[in-house]
Design an enzyme around this catalytic site. Structure first.
Site, PDB file in Angstrom:
ATOM      1  N   HIS A 211      -3.224   7.092   2.270  1.00  0.00           N
ATOM      2  CA  HIS A 211      -3.682   5.789   1.790  1.00  0.00           C
ATOM      3  C   HIS A 211      -5.082   5.529   2.338  1.00  0.00           C
ATOM      4  O   HIS A 211      -5.326   5.676   3.539  1.00  0.00           O
ATOM      5  CB  HIS A 211      -2.698   4.701   2.255  1.00  0.00           C
ATOM      6  CG  HIS A 211      -3.207   3.310   2.061  1.00  0.00           C
ATOM      7  ND1 HIS A 211      -3.757   2.886   0.874  1.00  0.00           N
ATOM      8  CD2 HIS A 211      -3.270   2.245   2.911  1.00  0.00           C
ATOM      9  CE1 HIS A 211      -4.125   1.624   1.000  1.00  0.00           C
ATOM     10  NE2 HIS A 211      -3.842   1.207   2.224  1.00  0.00           N
TER      11      HIS A 211
ATOM     12  N   ASN B 266     -10.364  -0.183  -0.494  1.00  0.00           N
ATOM     13  CA  ASN B 266      -8.908  -0.124  -0.361  1.00  0.00           C
ATOM     14  C   ASN B 266      -8.263  -0.794  -1.572  1.00  0.00           C
ATOM     15  O   ASN B 266      -8.391  -2.005  -1.744  1.00  0.00           O
ATOM     16  CB  ASN B 266      -8.518  -0.837   0.948  1.00  0.00           C
ATOM     17  CG  ASN B 266      -7.019  -0.871   1.178  1.00  0.00           C
ATOM     18  OD1 ASN B 266      -6.223  -0.539   0.305  1.00  0.00           O
ATOM     19  ND2 ASN B 266      -6.630  -1.289   2.369  1.00  0.00           N
TER      20      ASN B 266
ATOM     21  N   CYS C 143       0.820  -1.227   0.000  1.00  0.00           N
ATOM     22  CA  CYS C 143       0.000   0.000   0.000  1.00  0.00           C
ATOM     23  C   CYS C 143       0.849   1.272   0.000  1.00  0.00           C
ATOM     24  O   CYS C 143       0.354   2.351  -0.294  1.00  0.00           O
ATOM     25  CB  CYS C 143      -0.949   0.001   1.189  1.00  0.00           C
ATOM     26  SG  CYS C 143      -1.971  -1.470   1.261  1.00  0.00           S
TER      27      CYS C 143
HETATM   28  N1  ACO Z   1     -18.799  -8.738   8.863  1.00  0.00           N
HETATM   29  C1  ACO Z   1     -19.283  -9.030  10.087  1.00  0.00           C
HETATM   30  N2  ACO Z   1     -18.506  -9.459  11.104  1.00  0.00           N
HETATM   31  C2  ACO Z   1     -17.191  -9.558  10.878  1.00  0.00           C
HETATM   32  C3  ACO Z   1     -16.617  -9.256   9.612  1.00  0.00           C
HETATM   33  C4  ACO Z   1     -17.486  -8.830   8.587  1.00  0.00           C
HETATM   34  N3  ACO Z   1     -17.042  -8.511   7.349  1.00  0.00           N
HETATM   35  N4  ACO Z   1     -15.283  -9.448   9.686  1.00  0.00           N
HETATM   36  C5  ACO Z   1     -15.009  -9.855  10.945  1.00  0.00           C
HETATM   37  N5  ACO Z   1     -16.162  -9.922  11.651  1.00  0.00           N
HETATM   38  C6  ACO Z   1     -16.339 -10.310  13.034  1.00  0.00           C
HETATM   39  C7  ACO Z   1     -15.257 -11.241  13.549  1.00  0.00           C
HETATM   40  O1  ACO Z   1     -15.515 -12.575  13.205  1.00  0.00           O
HETATM   41  C8  ACO Z   1     -15.346 -10.999  15.030  1.00  0.00           C
HETATM   42  O2  ACO Z   1     -16.418 -11.726  15.531  1.00  0.00           O
HETATM   43  P1  ACO Z   1     -16.331 -12.420  16.990  1.00  0.00           P
HETATM   44  O3  ACO Z   1     -16.155 -11.264  17.949  1.00  0.00           O
HETATM   45  O4  ACO Z   1     -17.622 -13.127  17.104  1.00  0.00           O
HETATM   46  O5  ACO Z   1     -15.128 -13.301  16.944  1.00  0.00           O
HETATM   47  C9  ACO Z   1     -15.729  -9.509  15.115  1.00  0.00           C
HETATM   48  O6  ACO Z   1     -16.277  -9.151  13.843  1.00  0.00           O
HETATM   49  C10 ACO Z   1     -14.555  -8.614  15.414  1.00  0.00           C
HETATM   50  O7  ACO Z   1     -13.476  -8.998  14.554  1.00  0.00           O
HETATM   51  P2  ACO Z   1     -12.136  -8.198  14.531  1.00  0.00           P
HETATM   52  O8  ACO Z   1     -11.219  -8.778  13.528  1.00  0.00           O
HETATM   53  O9  ACO Z   1     -11.675  -8.056  15.950  1.00  0.00           O
HETATM   54  O10 ACO Z   1     -12.676  -6.808  13.975  1.00  0.00           O
HETATM   55  P3  ACO Z   1     -12.080  -5.402  14.195  1.00  0.00           P
HETATM   56  O11 ACO Z   1     -12.924  -4.628  15.102  1.00  0.00           O
HETATM   57  O12 ACO Z   1     -10.618  -5.448  14.485  1.00  0.00           O
HETATM   58  O13 ACO Z   1     -12.278  -4.781  12.740  1.00  0.00           O
HETATM   59  C11 ACO Z   1     -10.917  -4.272  10.859  1.00  0.00           C
HETATM   60  C12 ACO Z   1     -11.634  -5.362  11.633  1.00  0.00           C
HETATM   61  C13 ACO Z   1     -11.946  -3.329  10.249  1.00  0.00           C
HETATM   62  C14 ACO Z   1     -10.106  -4.892   9.731  1.00  0.00           C
HETATM   63  C15 ACO Z   1      -9.996  -3.519  11.847  1.00  0.00           C
HETATM   64  O14 ACO Z   1      -9.135  -4.398  12.504  1.00  0.00           O
HETATM   65  C16 ACO Z   1      -9.223  -2.456  11.229  1.00  0.00           C
HETATM   66  O15 ACO Z   1      -9.724  -1.381  10.989  1.00  0.00           O
HETATM   67  N6  ACO Z   1      -7.938  -2.725  10.932  1.00  0.00           N
HETATM   68  C17 ACO Z   1      -7.103  -1.794  10.292  1.00  0.00           C
HETATM   69  C18 ACO Z   1      -6.429  -2.464   9.191  1.00  0.00           C
HETATM   70  C19 ACO Z   1      -7.080  -2.245   7.862  1.00  0.00           C
HETATM   71  O16 ACO Z   1      -7.902  -1.388   7.632  1.00  0.00           O
HETATM   72  N7  ACO Z   1      -6.614  -3.038   6.949  1.00  0.00           N
HETATM   73  C20 ACO Z   1      -6.973  -2.864   5.606  1.00  0.00           C
HETATM   74  C21 ACO Z   1      -5.964  -3.432   4.722  1.00  0.00           C
HETATM   75  S1  ACO Z   1      -4.321  -3.174   5.185  1.00  0.00           S
HETATM   76  C22 ACO Z   1      -3.765  -1.739   4.571  1.00  0.00           C
HETATM   77  O17 ACO Z   1      -4.276  -1.189   3.659  1.00  0.00           O
HETATM   78  C23 ACO Z   1      -2.560  -1.159   5.166  1.00  0.00           C
END
Ligand code: ACO
Length: 333
Positions: free
Chosen positions: A258, A288, A111
């Site tokens: 980004h 993204n 990225c």
């Molecule tokens: N829909 C519904 N529920 C979901 C989904 C979905 N698409 N994906 C995960 N869940 C669930 C999980 O199974 C979990 O359920 P559980 O509590 O029953 O086990 C719950 O949601 C929480 O999962 P987490 O992985 O802890 O979710 P989090 O709150 O961390 O959000 C996210 C995930 C949005 C990716 C977050 O971690 C984030 O913002 N990360 C930043 C990284 C990012 O944006 N990466 C993008 C690509 S990398 C880059 O470009 C640099």
């Protein structure tokens, strides 16, 4: 002397896939995806390739700069999702647009790729080796995604953006007294944390190969670790670039980050104590696209007249590697 961006272009696949479409594929909802990421829909390739999208974006950037493909000295394509390992995507773009004179090669910093390409081209142009460069971020991430994994498949989209950079012997003073061109750049890598965001290419295989544990050939991510990395490292490297240039956050008109996640961008704005209105976003409609997000947003802002000559921009990328960086430039287009 100045190194300036004189043209921008972008290309997106036509197919739109909304969060409601995603909810038909995996157990998810528009509410969850929007709430956690800010994404409502993304563009997905139905035949476009990294090279074909990149070539379209390059043609638009060249047209805006008023240049012909024969004028191009250097082509740098940043991608982490090429269809072919050989030849590199930049050589495919060179052939597609007819830039016969150019030197062409790829660069992979995920990225952060477009930003690293910008900074690499900046150094080449500053050295006097080349007079201009086409720099591109292009991705078809949809082929690297496990479409049954809801934690990753909702995040990404496909697309490409390009910029044409030129060296000029003379200084160009804008009406507000700023000198146009690239002012500062900072880049960093933290390979020790690389596996928090990974994707294998293909399993090693030869008659002598000793089986070791393989990374899956789909994007795998520890979202929370990536979130922590981005919200800590991005403001730090922007501050470092500003400090080096003798500038403050108040000297910046736009922060073009980004487009991974709206919550990351909001957190960066807060940590920098900068007004969120200075952080344009387009991820709601295109998701993204890794290396393509910064140049696509830059092209949208440029074509919509949202950047004026003399505006100071900070571009900042972060992603797999882990890699991160920031560039400061005064716009002249
Ligand atoms: N829909 C519904 N529920 C979901 C989904 C979905 N698409 N994906 C995960 N869940 C669930 C999980 O199974 C979990 O359920 P559980 O509590 O029953 O086990 C719950 O949601 C929480 O999962 P987490 O992985 O802890 O979710 P989090 O709150 O961390 O959000 C996210 C995930 C949005 C990716 C977050 O971690 C984030 O913002 N990360 C930043 C990284 C990012 O944006 N990466 C993008 C690509 S990398 C880059 O470009 C640099």
């Amino acid at each position: 002397m100045a190194i300036k961006i004189t043209g921008t272009g972008s290309a997106l696949p036509e197919k739109k896939v909304t969060n409601f479409d995603m909810a038909k594929l995996v157990e998810t909802s528009d509410e969850w995806i929007r709430g956690r990421t800010g994404i409502a829909e993304r563009r997905i390739s139905t035949g476009d390739t990294v090279a074909s999208l990149a070539a379209k974006a390059c043609e638009k950037a060249l047209a805006m700069a008023g240049k012909d493909a024969q004028d191009v000295d250097l082509i740098l394509v940043a991608t982490c999702s090429p269809e072919l390992l050989l030849p590199c995507c930049a050589c495919q773009v060179q052939s597609a647009i007819g830039a016969d004179r150019a030197v062409a090669f790829d660069l992979n910093a995920a990225c952060s790729g477009f930003l690293f390409a910008l900074n690499t081209a900046n150094v080449y142009l500053r050295s006097g080796l080349y007079k201009n460069a086409l720099i591109v971020g292009s991705e078809v991430l949809s082929k690297l995604i496990d479409w049954t994994d809801r934690s990753t498949c909702v995040l990404f989209g496909d697309g490409a953006g390009a910029a044409f950079m030129e060296f000029s012997e003379t200084d160009d003073v804008c009406e507000n007294g700023r000198l146009a061109g690239i002012e500062e750049m900072v880049m960093g890598s933290d390979g020790a944390k690389g596996m928090v965001l990974a994707c294998a290419e293909r399993t090693a295989s030869n008659p002598y190969y000793k089986e070791i544990e393989q990374v899956k050939p789909y994007v795998q991510m520890d979202g929370q670790e990536v979130y922590k990395f981005a919200t800590r490292q991005v403001p730090a490297c922007i501050k470092e670039a500003l400090d080096r240039a003798g500038l403050t956050v108040d000297d910046v008109d736009l922060f073009v980050l980004h487009q991974a996640n709206v919550r990351i961008i909001e957190s960066v704005a807060k940590r920098l104590k900068a007004d969120l209105s200075k952080f344009p976003m387009n991820l709601e409609h295109i998701g993204n696209m890794s290396s393509a997000t910064i140049p696509v947003l830059l092209d949208e802002l440029n074509r919509d007249g949202k950047i004026k000559k003399g505006d100071r921009l900070v571009l900042s990328g972060f992603g797999a590697g882990l890699t991160y960086g920031a560039s400061i430039l005064v716009w002249d287009n």
